[in-house]
Design a protein around this motif. Sequence first.
Motif, PDB file in Angstrom:
ATOM      1  N   ALA A 192       0.867  -1.272  -0.056  1.00 26.09           N
ATOM      2  CA  ALA A 192      -0.123  -0.014   0.069  1.00 26.09           C
ATOM      3  C   ALA A 192       0.987   1.231   0.093  1.00 26.09           C
ATOM      4  N   SER A 193       0.407   2.228  -0.374  1.00 30.89           N
ATOM      5  CA  SER A 193       0.875   3.619  -0.325  1.00 30.89           C
ATOM      6  C   SER A 193       0.283   4.582   0.394  1.00 30.89           C
ATOM      7  N   THR A 194       1.017   5.831   0.596  1.00 28.67           N
ATOM      8  CA  THR A 194       0.440   6.854   1.399  1.00 28.67           C
ATOM      9  C   THR A 194      -0.785   7.373   0.352  1.00 28.67           C
ATOM     10  N   PRO A 195      -1.808   7.946   1.207  1.00 26.99           N
ATOM     11  CA  PRO A 195      -2.985   8.523   0.332  1.00 26.99           C
ATOM     12  C   PRO A 195      -2.577   9.708  -0.374  1.00 26.99           C
ATOM     13  N   LEU A 196      -3.337   9.911  -1.569  1.00 29.09           N
ATOM     14  CA  LEU A 196      -3.199  11.020  -2.357  1.00 29.09           C
ATOM     15  C   LEU A 196      -4.585  12.132  -2.306  1.00 29.09           C
ATOM     16  N   LEU A 197      -4.494  13.495  -2.221  1.00 24.93           N
ATOM     17  CA  LEU A 197      -5.666  14.313  -2.169  1.00 24.93           C
ATOM     18  C   LEU A 197      -5.608  14.925  -3.660  1.00 24.93           C
ATOM     19  N   ILE A 198      -6.393  14.609  -4.440  1.00 23.48           N
ATOM     20  CA  ILE A 198      -6.217  15.163  -5.771  1.00 23.48           C
ATOM     21  C   ILE A 198      -7.325  16.432  -6.089  1.00 23.48           C
ATOM     22  N   ASP A 199      -6.976  17.706  -6.517  1.00 23.45           N
ATOM     23  CA  ASP A 199      -7.874  18.413  -7.211  1.00 23.45           C
ATOM     24  C   ASP A 199      -7.780  18.678  -8.557  1.00 23.45           C
ATOM     25  N   ASP A 200      -8.582  18.331  -9.471  1.00 23.04           N
ATOM     26  CA  ASP A 200      -8.508  18.470 -10.863  1.00 23.04           C
ATOM     27  C   ASP A 200      -9.127  19.570 -11.324  1.00 23.04           C
ATOM     28  N   GLY A 201      -9.381  20.427 -10.440  1.00 22.01           N
ATOM     29  CA  GLY A 201     -10.311  21.552 -11.064  1.00 22.01           C
ATOM     30  C   GLY A 201     -11.522  21.666 -11.134  1.00 22.01           C
ATOM     31  N   GLU A 202     -11.999  20.786 -11.021  1.00 22.39           N
ATOM     32  CA  GLU A 202     -13.522  20.180 -10.985  1.00 22.39           C
ATOM     33  C   GLU A 202     -14.044  19.508  -9.906  1.00 22.39           C
ATOM     34  N   LYS A 203     -13.396  18.661  -9.263  1.00 24.31           N
ATOM     35  CA  LYS A 203     -13.632  17.748  -8.283  1.00 24.31           C
ATOM     36  C   LYS A 203     -12.329  17.362  -7.309  1.00 24.31           C
ATOM     37  N   LEU A 204     -12.715  16.910  -6.021  1.00 21.53           N
ATOM     38  CA  LEU A 204     -11.675  16.676  -5.082  1.00 21.53           C
ATOM     39  C   LEU A 204     -11.976  15.328  -4.793  1.00 21.53           C
ATOM     40  N   MET A 205     -10.723  14.643  -4.888  1.00 15.58           N
ATOM     41  CA  MET A 205     -10.670  13.034  -4.696  1.00 15.58           C
ATOM     42  C   MET A 205      -9.840  12.770  -3.759  1.00 15.58           C
ATOM     43  N   LEU A 206      -9.829  11.631  -3.011  1.00 17.68           N
ATOM     44  CA  LEU A 206      -8.928  10.993  -1.988  1.00 17.68           C
ATOM     45  C   LEU A 206      -8.738   9.770  -2.735  1.00 17.68           C
ATOM     46  N   HIS A 207      -7.488   9.438  -3.088  1.00 19.59           N
ATOM     47  CA  HIS A 207      -7.072   8.013  -3.640  1.00 19.59           C
ATOM     48  C   HIS A 207      -6.009   7.701  -2.444  1.00 19.59           C
ATOM     49  N   MET A 208      -6.254   6.073  -2.362  1.00 24.65           N
ATOM     50  CA  MET A 208      -5.443   5.272  -1.331  1.00 24.65           C
ATOM     51  C   MET A 208      -5.076   3.913  -2.202  1.00 24.65           C
ATOM     52  N   PRO A 209      -3.743   4.283  -2.935  1.00 26.74           N
ATOM     53  CA  PRO A 209      -3.404   3.311  -3.682  1.00 26.74           C
ATOM     54  C   PRO A 209      -3.097   1.895  -2.858  1.00 26.74           C
ATOM     55  N   ALA A 210      -3.123   0.793  -3.357  1.00 31.90           N
ATOM     56  CA  ALA A 210      -2.757  -0.631  -2.780  1.00 31.90           C
ATOM     57  C   ALA A 210      -2.823  -1.609  -3.836  1.00 31.90           C
ATOM     58  N   ARG A 211      -2.051  -2.556  -3.801  1.00 36.98           N
ATOM     59  CA  ARG A 211      -1.852  -3.627  -4.434  1.00 36.98           C
ATOM     60  C   ARG A 211      -2.077  -4.824  -3.525  1.00 36.98           C
ATOM     61  N   THR A 212      -2.424  -6.037  -4.299  1.00 41.50           N
ATOM     62  CA  THR A 212      -2.576  -7.238  -3.660  1.00 41.50           C
ATOM     63  C   THR A 212      -1.486  -8.021  -3.675  1.00 41.50           C
ATOM     64  N   ALA A 213      -1.153  -9.002  -2.868  1.00 39.42           N
ATOM     65  CA  ALA A 213      -0.107  -9.775  -2.909  1.00 39.42           C
ATOM     66  C   ALA A 213      -0.080 -10.726  -4.066  1.00 39.42           C
ATOM     67  N   GLY A 214       1.045 -11.379  -4.559  1.00 47.83           N
ATOM     68  CA  GLY A 214       1.177 -12.384  -5.205  1.00 47.83           C
ATOM     69  C   GLY A 214       1.692 -11.636  -6.675  1.00 47.83           C
ATOM     70  N   THR A 215       1.881 -12.527  -7.357  1.00 45.11           N
ATOM     71  CA  THR A 215       2.576 -12.112  -8.764  1.00 45.11           C
ATOM     72  C   THR A 215       1.463 -11.322  -9.814  1.00 45.11           C
ATOM     73  N   GLY A 216       0.273 -11.465  -9.490  1.00 47.86           N
ATOM     74  CA  GLY A 216      -0.658 -10.696 -10.213  1.00 47.86           C
ATOM     75  C   GLY A 216      -1.018  -9.130  -9.739  1.00 47.86           C
ATOM     76  N   GLU A 217      -0.577  -9.100  -8.758  1.00 51.71           N
ATOM     77  CA  GLU A 217      -0.259  -7.600  -8.104  1.00 51.71           C
ATOM     78  C   GLU A 217      -1.413  -6.853  -8.635  1.00 51.71           C
TER      79      GLU A 217
END
Length: 472
Positions: A192-217
Amino acid sequence: MILLPALLLAASPAAAPCPDRTVNAKALCADREIAKGWSDVETAFAAWQKVDPRKAVIAERHDEALADLRRGFEYSEDDSPQTANPDMIVESLGYVKSEIEGLTRLAASIRTPAGFGPDLAKQCQIGAVENCVVESAGVLNAGEEGRRRSVAWQYMSGLEPGGGIPLRAAIAWDITGTAPQLIGFTTTEGEASTPLLIDDGEKLMLHMPARTAGTGEGNADTLYLLRGDGWANIGMNGWKEELRTRLPKGLGLWKGVEYSLYGISSSFSLWRDTDANCCPTAGDAYASFKIVNDRLAIDTLEINPAAAVQVKPLSCPILKASYHSPWPTRFSLHFEKPALPPSAQSDLVAVLEQKDEDDKLIFRKYFTFAGSNGFGSTTLIPVDGLGDAQNPPQMLPQEDGEEELYFHAFIGEPNGLKYVAEPPMEDSPAPLGVFMPDLARSLWYDGIPAPKGGPPIRVDMPRDMWMGVCAE
């Protein structure tokens, strides 16, 4: 009198979900153990719904579980009905129930800290995470006037409740107002990674990136969109089922993707049915997304196919082949045959080495191989060397619960790479490439002994396919 049966029929409840997309659907849909198993899963989902703010995540996971039930937990490339085993269905439903109950325990144990200053990095705020350590914490600020938000976050690692399985998690609160509000969280057995707070000029979003275990990621991300009534969870996985129906036959998306949240899009590689898991050859695609019913849906899709790859096999015996990391890390692997076989399943030992820029040895490790029954796969078994004329290589002691080190070998064929499930032998063809993702994890977390004593040294070995070359 004639209308009464019709009225009764109209008022009767809909039939409960069952494995109706199977060849033996009639018998399976009448199986009371399966019906009981699904009822228990529904009860678990209802309990999860009460304590977790990630409503879209729950809805998508429910859709996945329902689809699995309907196909009897059997899968085929063309998604055609298969004959399903009732005992396996009941067992699989038990696994789903346990998974959902674990997620419920995590969500129910979330705490709100007394403050969001330096102490936020001291105590884990998901109480059910065992042996929890806060890795990092902070505050994000973004948004124009009128929708500006401050978001506090915490990133932690530990173990799943009661299972001893590694877990990573991130959690976030909106601290803009007088009272903090939980936005949501993400958990994964992978990365997992630290969250990202994103303002694209139209909307505000919070993204919490993460990947599952294994080679499929695979993706374990969570996404939140700020609306007038607060933060809404947006499902991020349902679009992949739509993608499957829109790709040309024989092409697929096999791994997780990276998202760009400025406009919400993703570029990703595509795999042919004949590809190895590590190495897509079918080209790539670009998808832009829109939000429909709190889920990402494909808006536009561009597919950029690649010509079929012609692959030549390695033209030397396996003992003359060596394999090298594609990065400038100077790792190599080759095979040697000891005087006595190290195991009943392979007469070879794999020798892993890393050398410095002056060609001096940094470390060397030896492994033999073991194969599994059923769905074939090969694992690396650490040994103490090559042995001698009287003694075969001896397996090194392993700790209880130590994860297996999978070894994936591929031989070249005219239309691509073919996976080899059996452990390598002296008389087997030299693999064109090898892939050892779990060995990279082991070298990083377990490390190698320090030359002068002290704690183990972590080794950073990239997780990539190593291609073979023949000795001159």
